[in-house]
Each structure stands twice: as C-alpha cells, then as structure tokens.
Design a protein around this motif. Structure first.
Motif, PDB file in Angstrom:
ATOM      1  N   ALA A 154       0.858  -1.188   0.000  1.00 24.43           N
ATOM      2  CA  ALA A 154       0.000   0.000   0.000  1.00 24.43           C
ATOM      3  C   ALA A 154       0.890   1.233   0.000  1.00 24.43           C
ATOM      4  O   ALA A 154       1.461   1.604   1.024  1.00 24.43           O
ATOM      5  CB  ALA A 154      -0.928  -0.013   1.212  1.00 24.43           C
ATOM      6  N   ARG A 155       1.014   1.876  -1.152  1.00 23.35           N
ATOM      7  CA  ARG A 155       1.857   3.070  -1.254  1.00 23.35           C
ATOM      8  C   ARG A 155       1.298   4.016  -2.302  1.00 23.35           C
ATOM      9  O   ARG A 155       0.496   3.624  -3.158  1.00 23.35           O
ATOM     10  CB  ARG A 155       3.298   2.688  -1.617  1.00 23.35           C
ATOM     11  CG  ARG A 155       3.440   1.982  -2.960  1.00 23.35           C
ATOM     12  CD  ARG A 155       4.904   2.008  -3.439  1.00 23.35           C
ATOM     13  NE  ARG A 155       5.787   1.345  -2.518  1.00 23.35           N
ATOM     14  CZ  ARG A 155       6.180   0.073  -2.651  1.00 23.35           C
ATOM     15  NH1 ARG A 155       5.729  -0.648  -3.672  1.00 23.35           N
ATOM     16  NH2 ARG A 155       7.004  -0.467  -1.798  1.00 23.35           N
ATOM     17  N   ILE A 156       1.738   5.255  -2.230  1.00 22.64           N
ATOM     18  CA  ILE A 156       1.378   6.268  -3.222  1.00 22.64           C
ATOM     19  C   ILE A 156       2.630   6.596  -4.028  1.00 22.64           C
ATOM     20  O   ILE A 156       3.600   7.133  -3.494  1.00 22.64           O
ATOM     21  CB  ILE A 156       0.822   7.533  -2.549  1.00 22.64           C
ATOM     22  CG1 ILE A 156      -0.443   7.197  -1.760  1.00 22.64           C
ATOM     23  CG2 ILE A 156       0.523   8.604  -3.587  1.00 22.64           C
ATOM     24  CD1 ILE A 156      -1.027   8.391  -1.000  1.00 22.64           C
ATOM     25  N   SER A 157       2.629   6.265  -5.297  1.00 23.25           N
ATOM     26  CA  SER A 157       3.786   6.475  -6.150  1.00 23.25           C
ATOM     27  C   SER A 157       3.323   6.623  -7.591  1.00 23.25           C
ATOM     28  O   SER A 157       2.319   6.034  -8.000  1.00 23.25           O
ATOM     29  CB  SER A 157       4.768   5.303  -6.028  1.00 23.25           C
ATOM     30  OG  SER A 157       5.818   5.439  -6.965  1.00 23.25           O
ATOM     31  N   LEU A 158       4.065   7.394  -8.383  1.00 26.34           N
ATOM     32  CA  LEU A 158       3.761   7.557  -9.797  1.00 26.34           C
ATOM     33  C   LEU A 158       4.461   6.520 -10.662  1.00 26.34           C
ATOM     34  O   LEU A 158       4.151   6.408 -11.853  1.00 26.34           O
ATOM     35  CB  LEU A 158       4.162   8.962 -10.263  1.00 26.34           C
ATOM     36  CG  LEU A 158       3.343  10.125  -9.697  1.00 26.34           C
ATOM     37  CD1 LEU A 158       3.939  11.457 -10.151  1.00 26.34           C
ATOM     38  CD2 LEU A 158       1.886  10.024 -10.125  1.00 26.34           C
ATOM     39  N   ASN A 159       5.379   5.780 -10.088  1.00 25.20           N
ATOM     40  CA  ASN A 159       6.133   4.789 -10.857  1.00 25.20           C
ATOM     41  C   ASN A 159       5.232   3.593 -11.166  1.00 25.20           C
ATOM     42  O   ASN A 159       4.820   2.860 -10.260  1.00 25.20           O
ATOM     43  CB  ASN A 159       7.350   4.333 -10.053  1.00 25.20           C
ATOM     44  CG  ASN A 159       8.244   3.394 -10.849  1.00 25.20           C
ATOM     45  OD1 ASN A 159       7.947   3.048 -11.999  1.00 25.20           O
ATOM     46  ND2 ASN A 159       9.358   2.996 -10.252  1.00 25.20           N
ATOM     47  N   PRO A 160       4.907   3.343 -12.441  1.00 20.43           N
ATOM     48  CA  PRO A 160       4.011   2.226 -12.769  1.00 20.43           C
ATOM     49  C   PRO A 160       4.669   0.858 -12.628  1.00 20.43           C
ATOM     50  O   PRO A 160       3.979  -0.160 -12.752  1.00 20.43           O
ATOM     51  CB  PRO A 160       3.639   2.498 -14.225  1.00 20.43           C
ATOM     52  CG  PRO A 160       4.798   3.254 -14.768  1.00 20.43           C
ATOM     53  CD  PRO A 160       5.315   4.086 -13.641  1.00 20.43           C
TER      54      PRO A 160
END
Length: 489
Positions: free
Chosen positions: A424-430
């Motif tokens: 569960a994290r918030i990241s822009l890296n797909p």
C-alpha cells in the motif's frame, strides 16, 4: 427432513396438482374445451401455482427467521462468566455454532448416535477422540457452558426443522385442496394464473431491490461501528496503511488514500489497454469485416471473458511481470520487481477487452443504416461516416460499455494479488508494487478475525467507500448518456 427433500415433495405435489386440475376442468366441461373459460393448461397451472408458490415462500421466510430466533434463545443461556476477557458474546456464539456443527457432523458420519450426542454434558474428552477418527474436531478448549449451549442449539434446530417440515407440507396441501376444489369450467383460471405470475415477477424484483438495500444497510451499520472506534479523518485522509492485529490499542494506521490510489492507477492502466483495442475491434467487426470474418473473430474475442481470473493472475505472475521487468523496468531503472501496477493493469486490460468490444459492437450495429446511407450520399467517405455519424450516435452505448469495464476493473482482486503485489503506497512509478481496496478487504476478513476490532471493521468502511465511488461513476455515465442521446435522437 432435509430442505431438498421438502422442495422435491412440494414440486411433486404441484405436478400431480397440474394433471388433476386439467382433468377436473375437462370433466366439468364434459370433455369439450369450448365450454371452458380458459385453456385446460391454465386450470392445471392454477393448482400447481397455489400448491408450490405459497409453500416455498413460507419455507424461505422460515429459513430466514429460524437462525435469528434460535440465537436469541441460545444467547441468553451463555453466562457472563463464560465470556473471557477480550472476547465478546458474539465470539462465544460462534464457538457454540461450531461445536453444534461438529456434533451434527459426528452423528452424520457415524462417530456417535443421536442419543449419545444429546446425552453428552461435560464429559467431552471421549467426544473429541471419536470425532478425531472421522476428521472432525470440536476444538482444543471446549468449555462446559459452550457445550451445553451447543446441545441446546442443536436441539432447537431439530425441533424448528421438524415444525417447518410439517407447516410447509400443510401449506402445500391446503393450497392444493383449495385450488382443486375451485376448478370448474366457469372458473377464470387464466386471469388468476396471469395475476399470480405477475405477482411472482414483482416479488422477484422486490427481492433484488431489498437485497441491495440490505447490503448497503449492513455496510452502513458496520461502518458506523468502525468510525466509533477509529477517526474518520485518519481513515479518509491518512496516507499510511499499516493494520496491526497484535491487540495494542492505537497501533494500526488505516489510511485509505494509498489503497484508492492503487485502485485508480491500476484501473486507468487497464482501461488504457482495453478501451482502444476493444473499440477498434468493435468498429472493424461492425463496419469492415465480412460475415465470415465476423463469425470467427467475435467468438474468439469473447473467449477472453470466459477465462478465470486466477488464470489471468498466473499469466501476470509468470509471463507478463518478468517480461515487463526485464525489458522495461530494469533497463529504464524504474524497478526490480515483476509485481507492479503495469503488470496488473496490462493483464486486466486484456481481460476487459471483450466487455468493451462485444457491447460496443452490438451498439454500433444498432445504429440505423439510413444514417450511414445519408452520410455516404452527401459525399462523406466511409471513415468520415464512422467518425462523424456512427460513433456519435452509438456514444451512449459505448460509454455504458466503458463503464462496465471500469466497474469490473475496480472490483478485480485476483489479478491484483498475483500481478501487483500487496504494498500500500502512493507512487507515480508504474513499475512499483501496489495494491487495491478489494485486496485489502479480503485480507482484513481472512483468518481468525474479531468483528469487534477496527482492523476487521475497516473492511466494511472500505467496501462502502468503493460502493460510493462506483455509484458516482454510474451517475456520471448516466449524465453523459442522456446528454448525447438528446443530441443525436
């Protein structure tokens, strides 16, 4: 008597009633169909309907109310001393049901007789030994209070089941007798049967609506219990998801934002794959492909919808994930894991292609041919006709297809578990591992859970939030559909 046997007896009685009803109607008309108000089939159907429908409806209501009535009687037999510290009456009730089921299983498998099961009080060591021989266990610590309550629970079940059997069969017999006696040549059987069928259809739709209302209310009540123990601001605005089942108060951080981000991120990637491919495939099959090609291509595409999601998950885990890692993530320095948003999104997009293509194809084919002919007659090319006439006219249906695909993507679980991981994290890296709301709902309700703890009740808050998001998408799609429908009708 088992429920299946009761249903079969009622259905058999209804079949007999159908034949006797037809025969009685014909006999009252001296064998001349012209003297009957309705066709003979309606007279038989009236007897069968009044025999089967009230009995089965009564049995359904009884089966819904029986567990509630039994538990209300049993829960009063559990003394306060039987409730351990940190436990609750509902957890003790779960133990009672488990032990009662163990006794029933032991009787069914021959480990003991019904008299032995009824006579057991506190000497249950021998019970566990006999149950162990048939692979059934009551548990390692069965207290006398729980065992006595389980015996009473089992006795009430047997008593209520016997009463239900008698009453259901009585209702069936009364319905049979009443409908059979009213069968005469002047009886308006067709009107009665059609009214009865209409009532059953209304009842079926009402059950569907009430089921939806029940689901929403159950989530609302449990969500209220969750927010009575955990701050709603921390839930909706928290950026950390770290549940703890250690029992330490305040140890859990249950922020939903990382889960929502993962859900929307994976769904957007899936739609970016499914919508263009599915829509282009629908345009080709409806506007360019010949009958032979269409007869082959459409079934092949629709096969994708029949593949189990666990198979897609394994495909993501074994094939797509390592391929994306080796050819994109590692060379670009974006990650080392095969479980990622891109893995789950690509595989989920492949799964969603039939949802978009098949529905869009049907909608495009429903556009009147006169609109195409008018556009071509004005000098437009085939591609211009498709872009400027066919697609705008079919847009409401296409939006509906995309909405269905989006709802399917938001609710998917197995592909995310195997393809995207559980981080569960918030990241822009797909190419990083993430998770979704549905995955965490499953994980919070799996295992030995305590429904009095916020770590378990959070699953209902997650479910209600997901429901609200899906409802918002439906409202938005409905607005778009109505707007363009008014424009092109």
């Amino acid at each position: 008597m088992p429920v299946l046997w009761i249903v079969l007896i009622v259905l058999a009685l209804g079949g007999v009633g159908y034949m006797l009803g037809r025969r009685r109607a014909m006999a009252s008309a001296d064998g001349d169909v012209r003297h009957l108000h309705s066709l003979p089939t309606y007279y038989g159907s009236n007897v069968a309907l009044l025999t089967i429908a009230p009995a089965l409806l009564f049995m359904g209501l009884w089966l819904l109310m029986q567990p509630i009535l039994i538990e209300r009687q049993i829960i009063g037999l559990i003394p306060e001393s039987a409730i351990a510290e940190g436990s609750s009456r509902s957890l003790v009730m779960s133990d009672v049901r488990r032990v009662a089921e163990g006794l029933d299983t032991a009787v069914a498998q021959g480990a003991m007789t019904p008299d032995q099961a009824d006579s057991i009080r506190t000497e249950f060591t021998d019970v566990r030994e006999r149950l162990g021989r048939v692979g059934v266990a009551l548990g390692s610590n069965v207290r006398p209070e729980v065992l006595r309550a389980a015996q009473h629970y089992r006795g009430l079940q047997a008593r209520y089941s016997a009463i239900m059997t008698v009453l259901v069969l009585a209702v069936a017999v009364v319905g049979f007798g009443y409908s059979y006696l009213q069968t005469t040549k002047d009886f308006r059987a067709r009107n009665v049967v059609e009214t009865g069928i209409k009532s059953l259809l209304i009842l079926a739709s009402t059950i569907a609506i009430l089921t939806t209302v029940g689901i929403i209310l159950s989530m609302l009540f449990e969500t209220r219990n969750f927010f009575s123990q955990y701050s709603w601001t921390n839930f909706f605005f928290g950026t950390t998801w770290s549940p703890s089942f250690s029992g330490r108060g305040g140890a859990s951080q249950l922020g939903i934002l990382p889960l929502l981000w993962g859900t929307l991120y994976i769904s957007v990637v899936a739609l970016l794959v499914a919508v263009p491919i599915g829509l282009f495939a629908a345009i080709y099959m409806s506007e360019y492909a010949g009958p032979k090609m269409r007869a082959i291509a459409k079934p092949l595409i629709e096969i994708l919808a029949g593949i189990p999601t666990i198979v897609y998950g394994l495909f993501a885990l074994i094939t797509v994930g390592p391929m994306l890692r080796d050819y994109f993530a590692q060379p670009l320095g974006l990650g080392e894991s095969s479980a990622s948003v891109m893995t789950a999104g690509v595989v989920m997009g492949i799964m969603l292609i039939p949802f978009v293509s098949s529905l869009s194809d049907d909608i495009i084919n429903a556009v009147p041919q006169s609109m195409r002919d008018g556009s071509l007659g004005l000098g437009a090319t085939k591609s211009e006709t498709i872009r400027q006439v066919v697609i705008p006219a079919a847009l409401p249906g296409v939006v509906g297809a995309i909405l269905l695909a989006a709802s399917r993507a938001i609710g998917e679980t197995m592909i995310v578990v195997l393809g995207a991981g559980a981080a569960a994290r918030i990241s822009l890296n797909p190419f990083e591992a993430m998770t979704t709301v549905t995955v965490k709902i499953v994980s919070q309700l799996t295992g030995d859970t305590d429904f009095a703890s916020p770590e378990t009740l959070v699953a209902f808050a997650l479910g209600l939030t997901l429901f609200v998001i899906t409802l918002g998408l439906n409202v938005l799609a409905l607005y778009i559909v109505r707007k363009y429908r008014e424009q092109y009708e």
